[in-house]
Design a protein around this motif. Structure first.
Motif, PDB file in Angstrom:
ATOM      1  N   ASP A   1     -42.925  62.546 -45.245  1.00  0.00           N
ATOM      2  CA  ASP A   1     -43.375  62.456 -46.629  1.00  0.00           C
ATOM      3  C   ASP A   1     -42.902  61.184 -47.319  1.00  0.00           C
ATOM      4  O   ASP A   1     -43.707  60.464 -47.899  1.00  0.00           O
ATOM      5  N   VAL A   2     -41.613  60.889 -47.275  1.00  0.00           N
ATOM      6  CA  VAL A   2     -41.083  59.693 -47.937  1.00  0.00           C
ATOM      7  C   VAL A   2     -39.931  59.131 -47.114  1.00  0.00           C
ATOM      8  O   VAL A   2     -39.051  59.870 -46.678  1.00  0.00           O
ATOM      9  N   VAL A   3     -39.956  57.813 -46.916  1.00  0.00           N
ATOM     10  CA  VAL A   3     -38.832  57.105 -46.308  1.00  0.00           C
ATOM     11  C   VAL A   3     -38.379  56.074 -47.329  1.00  0.00           C
ATOM     12  O   VAL A   3     -39.154  55.228 -47.758  1.00  0.00           O
ATOM     13  N   ALA A   4     -37.116  56.201 -47.738  1.00  0.00           N
ATOM     14  CA  ALA A   4     -36.570  55.330 -48.780  1.00  0.00           C
ATOM     15  C   ALA A   4     -35.529  54.393 -48.195  1.00  0.00           C
ATOM     16  O   ALA A   4     -34.865  54.713 -47.207  1.00  0.00           O
TER      17      ALA A   4
ATOM     18  N   ILE B   1     -33.232  56.668 -45.845  1.00  0.00           N
ATOM     19  CA  ILE B   1     -33.124  58.077 -46.203  1.00  0.00           C
ATOM     20  C   ILE B   1     -34.518  58.671 -46.061  1.00  0.00           C
ATOM     21  O   ILE B   1     -35.481  58.112 -46.587  1.00  0.00           O
ATOM     22  N   VAL B   2     -34.636  59.763 -45.321  1.00  0.00           N
ATOM     23  CA  VAL B   2     -35.932  60.399 -45.072  1.00  0.00           C
ATOM     24  C   VAL B   2     -35.992  61.711 -45.850  1.00  0.00           C
ATOM     25  O   VAL B   2     -35.054  62.507 -45.810  1.00  0.00           O
ATOM     26  N   TYR B   3     -37.111  61.916 -46.553  1.00  0.00           N
ATOM     27  CA  TYR B   3     -37.323  63.143 -47.330  1.00  0.00           C
ATOM     28  C   TYR B   3     -38.556  63.860 -46.796  1.00  0.00           C
ATOM     29  O   TYR B   3     -39.612  63.253 -46.666  1.00  0.00           O
TER      30      TYR B   3
ATOM     31  N   GLU C   1     -36.336  50.831 -52.592  1.00  0.00           N
ATOM     32  CA  GLU C   1     -37.768  50.883 -52.308  1.00  0.00           C
ATOM     33  C   GLU C   1     -38.049  52.125 -51.474  1.00  0.00           C
ATOM     34  O   GLU C   1     -37.164  52.629 -50.796  1.00  0.00           O
ATOM     35  N   PHE C   2     -39.286  52.614 -51.523  1.00  0.00           N
ATOM     36  CA  PHE C   2     -39.654  53.732 -50.655  1.00  0.00           C
ATOM     37  C   PHE C   2     -41.122  53.611 -50.245  1.00  0.00           C
ATOM     38  O   PHE C   2     -41.903  52.908 -50.868  1.00  0.00           O
ATOM     39  N   ARG C   3     -41.445  54.312 -49.164  1.00  0.00           N
ATOM     40  CA  ARG C   3     -42.825  54.378 -48.661  1.00  0.00           C
ATOM     41  C   ARG C   3     -43.199  55.838 -48.498  1.00  0.00           C
ATOM     42  O   ARG C   3     -42.380  56.654 -48.095  1.00  0.00           O
TER      43      ARG C   3
END
Length: 122
Positions: free
Chosen positions: A59-62, A70-72, A44-46
């Protein structure tokens, strides 16, 4: 990364693995969310996750299948030389390291450099 109250253009859409509505701000952000939706290692990601006390969003935390975060952060190559971009990325990395994200799980997503096109000689 964006400021907390960023008012730019957005695209809102439903993406399978995204918790809630997926809001993206540019093509790089959109391509990342599409890629994560297809990645079997991501549960899942937010998008646009608020970093409390910093005033910015990531931007995105999965969440990976094994449960770790995992942070993008999406960055365009042409903006990497700006001191303000470096400062924001340092804030993000420091914030997430303090919240238990491993160094290798804080990731930059950078657009592909376009090859130089030579103009034909006359």
């Amino acid at each position: 990364m964006r400021k907390e109250n960023y008012k730019g253009r957005t695209e809102k859409r439903k993406v399978d693995k995204c918790a809630g509505i997926c809001v993206t701000y540019d093509n790089l952000h959109k391509k990342l969310t599409d890629m994560l939706a297809e990645d079997m290692g991501i549960k899942e990601f937010r998008c646009n996750v608020m970093m409390d006390g910093v005033g910015y969003t990531s931007d995105v935390v999965a969440i990976a299948e094994d449960g770790h975060l995992i942070v993008y952060e999406c960055v365009y190559r042409k903006t990497l030389i700006r001191p303000s971009v470096g400062k924001m990325l340092d804030l993000s990395r420091d914030y997430w390291m303090k919240h238990g994200v491993l160094q290798e799980d804080w990731r930059l997503v950078i657009d592909v450099e376009e090859p130089a096109v030579e103009k034909p000689k006359k």
